[in-house]
Write an enzyme that holds these catalytic residues in place. Structure first.
Site, short mmCIF file in Angstrom:
data_model
loop_
_atom_site.label_atom_id
_atom_site.label_comp_id
_atom_site.label_asym_id
_atom_site.label_seq_id
_atom_site.Cartn_x
_atom_site.Cartn_y
_atom_site.Cartn_z
CB SER A 1 10.32 2.11 15.31
OG SER A 1 9.73 2.80 13.94
CG LEU A 2 13.39 4.00 21.82
CD1 LEU A 2 15.36 3.19 21.13
CD2 LEU A 2 14.09 5.24 22.43
CG HIS A 3 8.64 1.28 19.38
ND1 HIS A 3 7.11 2.10 19.15
CD2 HIS A 3 8.89 0.53 18.21
CE1 HIS A 3 7.35 2.37 17.74
NE2 HIS A 3 7.90 1.04 16.87
CB CYS B 1 7.91 -6.53 7.37
SG CYS B 1 9.90 -5.72 8.69
N GLY C 1 7.40 -2.89 5.25
CA GLY C 1 7.98 -3.39 5.43
C GLY C 1 9.42 -2.46 6.35
CD GLU C 2 14.24 -1.42 8.87
OE1 GLU C 2 13.45 -1.84 10.27
OE2 GLU C 2 14.77 -0.47 8.67
CB SER D 1 10.32 5.51 9.61
OG SER D 1 10.01 4.38 11.12
CD GLU E 1 -2.70 -0.89 2.58
OE1 GLU E 1 -4.30 -1.60 2.84
OE2 GLU E 1 -2.32 -0.45 3.32
CB CYS F 1 7.84 -4.62 16.08
SG CYS F 1 9.51 -4.79 15.41
CB CYS G 1 -8.21 0.45 3.75
SG CYS G 1 -7.90 2.42 3.33
CG ASN H 1 -3.32 3.34 15.09
OD1 ASN H 1 -4.17 3.99 15.26
ND2 ASN H 1 -2.12 2.70 14.42
CB CYS I 1 4.60 -4.28 13.44
SG CYS I 1 3.86 -3.21 12.00
CB CYS J 1 2.26 6.90 4.31
SG CYS J 1 2.87 7.58 4.98
#
Ligand code: SAH
Ligand code: SF4
Length: 385
Positions: free
Chosen positions: A234-236, A126, A180-181, A212, A106, A130, A356, A313, A133, A119
């Site tokens: 992306s620390l989190h 991926c 993806g990374e 990112s 997407e 995580c 979507c 989310n 995700c 985006c």
């Protein structure tokens, strides 16, 4: 579905032809030299593709007939295929894009006043898994080619007839925050980002292109040598024990190494004012407590950053919950009191999410990823002045 679908090639390209869409300047020059042609042809063809949106060599009027025929025999300009498009009342436009081999990704464009942030996805799925995700839950299918990555920019502009002269820019900012990374698809992502910033292509400033990463440290060290894009990490979590659970790649490259690598990245930039955007997805009861905020404030002391808090989310395969507004505010306040610039992502209009969900049905949780894209764009708004 819309007329824009007609802009994309529906037949897979011939394997022996080079897809010129994904070649940055140096690679395009090498291609022409190998063809026995002059180097300056590269700039001409880049402009045809990325300034004018031309995919047919016959339309390249400043190339001679013989060269046009030679190009048609050995090369192609083939964007990926749009399978569907949906428009939100808030102006957001989202595409599901089919890439060779059948995978779907997407791309989302979020216009906002004079800014419009795209985006962009870098992989189908991926591998990093995580825990919060939905892309990670799909597993990894494959890397996108440079043509498939820059093709997302090309398709977005094409869908607004943005290649016609006299129009404002359709895409002003790009965030590599789709599926993806990006650092695990290094060469193709770097090539595509080079095209985003190349004057003969999209000419977007390095501050308005953001990569990112979840923290692929060796690749980030390499990126510092070859690119000057803005960096988001992306620390989190504020400590390794928790981050190991949320972002499994932390077991390989723990926080101290990651932050050191980020600092090196910033130090390598000629531009002294730059900062890293620290992304922190807040998950109720997991990483959103006051002690986490305090620990985060201490961890980032002296680190050149802004912090973006992203309320989680939810998606069906996940047991995590979004924290309350109050919990988010309290977390935010601790960081602000400690002197950080902190933004919180808020939910925006949701009206294309249902559509979507129908776009690429078998892929998990389209709905929530759509929200993520808007989050990403909002992060970008705060990053680029
Ligand atoms: N792989 C890269 C870029 C894509 S993810 C990375 O991890 O940075 C883009 C951003 O969305 C990341 O900060 C990621 O942590 C965040 N994200 C992923 N799933 C999310 C979810 N369910 N809720 C909120 N943010 C999420
Ligand atoms: Fe991959 Fe990023 Fe999702 Fe982690 S957050 S699984 S790195 S896309």
């Amino acid at each position: 579905m819309s007329a824009v679908i007609a802009t994309s090639a529906s037949n897979p390209g011939q394997a022996d032809r080079v897809n010129l869409l994904g070649l940055p300047l140096a690679a395009m020059e090498a291609f022409f030299l190998e063809l026995g042609e002059k180097k300056f042809r590269a700039q001409q063809v880049l402009k045809w593709i990325h300034h004018h949106g031309v995919t047919d060599f016959e339309q390249m009027s400043n190339l001679g007939k013989a060269l046009r025929e030679k190009l048609a025999a050995s090369a192609e300009i083939r964007p990926p295929e749009i399978v569907s498009q949906s428009d939100s009342t808030d102006g957001t436009r989202k595409w599901a894009i089919r890439v060779d081999g059948g995978g779907l990704v997407e791309t989302v464009l979020i216009p906002d006043g004079s800014r419009a942030t795209l985006c962009v996805s870098s992989q189908v799925g991926c591998s990093l898994d995580c825990s919060f995700c939905s892309t990670g839950k799909q597993g990894f299918q494959r890397d996108l080619s440079a043509a498939e990555i820059i093709g997302q920019v090309w398709l977005a502009i094409k869908s607004y007839n943005g290649f016609q002269s006299g129009k404002g820019r359709v895409v002003t900012n790009v965030v590599m925050m789709g599926m993806g990374e990006p650092l695990l698809n290094f060469d193709n992502v770097v090539a595509a980002m080079d095209l985003m910033m190349e004057d003969n292509a999209y000419g977007i400033s390095k501050r308005r292109v953001t990569l990112s990463t979840s923290g692929v440290v060796p690749a980030l060290d390499e990126l510092a040598k070859v690119s000057e894009v803005s960096l988001a990490v992306s620390l989190h979590a504020p400590n390794d024990a928790l981050r190991n659970e949320l972002v499994p790649i932390n077991r390989k490259y723990p926080i101290a190494r990651l932050l050191e690598s980020c600092r090196n990245y910033i130090d390598a930039q000629k531009d002294t004012k730059r900062v890293v955007t620290v992304e922190y997805t807040l998950i109720a009861g997991v990483n959103d407590q006051l002690e986490h905020a305090r620990e985060l404030a201490a961890l980032l002391k002296g680190f050149p950053c802004k912090i973006n808090l992203i309320p989680f989310n939810p998606f069906p395969q996940s047991d995590y919950c979004r924290p309350s507004g109050n919990a988010v505010s309290r977390f935010w306040q601790v960081l602000v009191d400690a002197g950080y610039i902190v933004t919180v992502r808020t939910t925006r209009g949701d009206d294309i999410d249902a559509a979507c969900g129908q776009l690429v049905g078998q892929v998990v949780d389209r709905t929530r990823r759509s929200q993520r894209y808007r989050d990403a764009a909002q992060q970008d708004e705060n990053r680029v002045g």
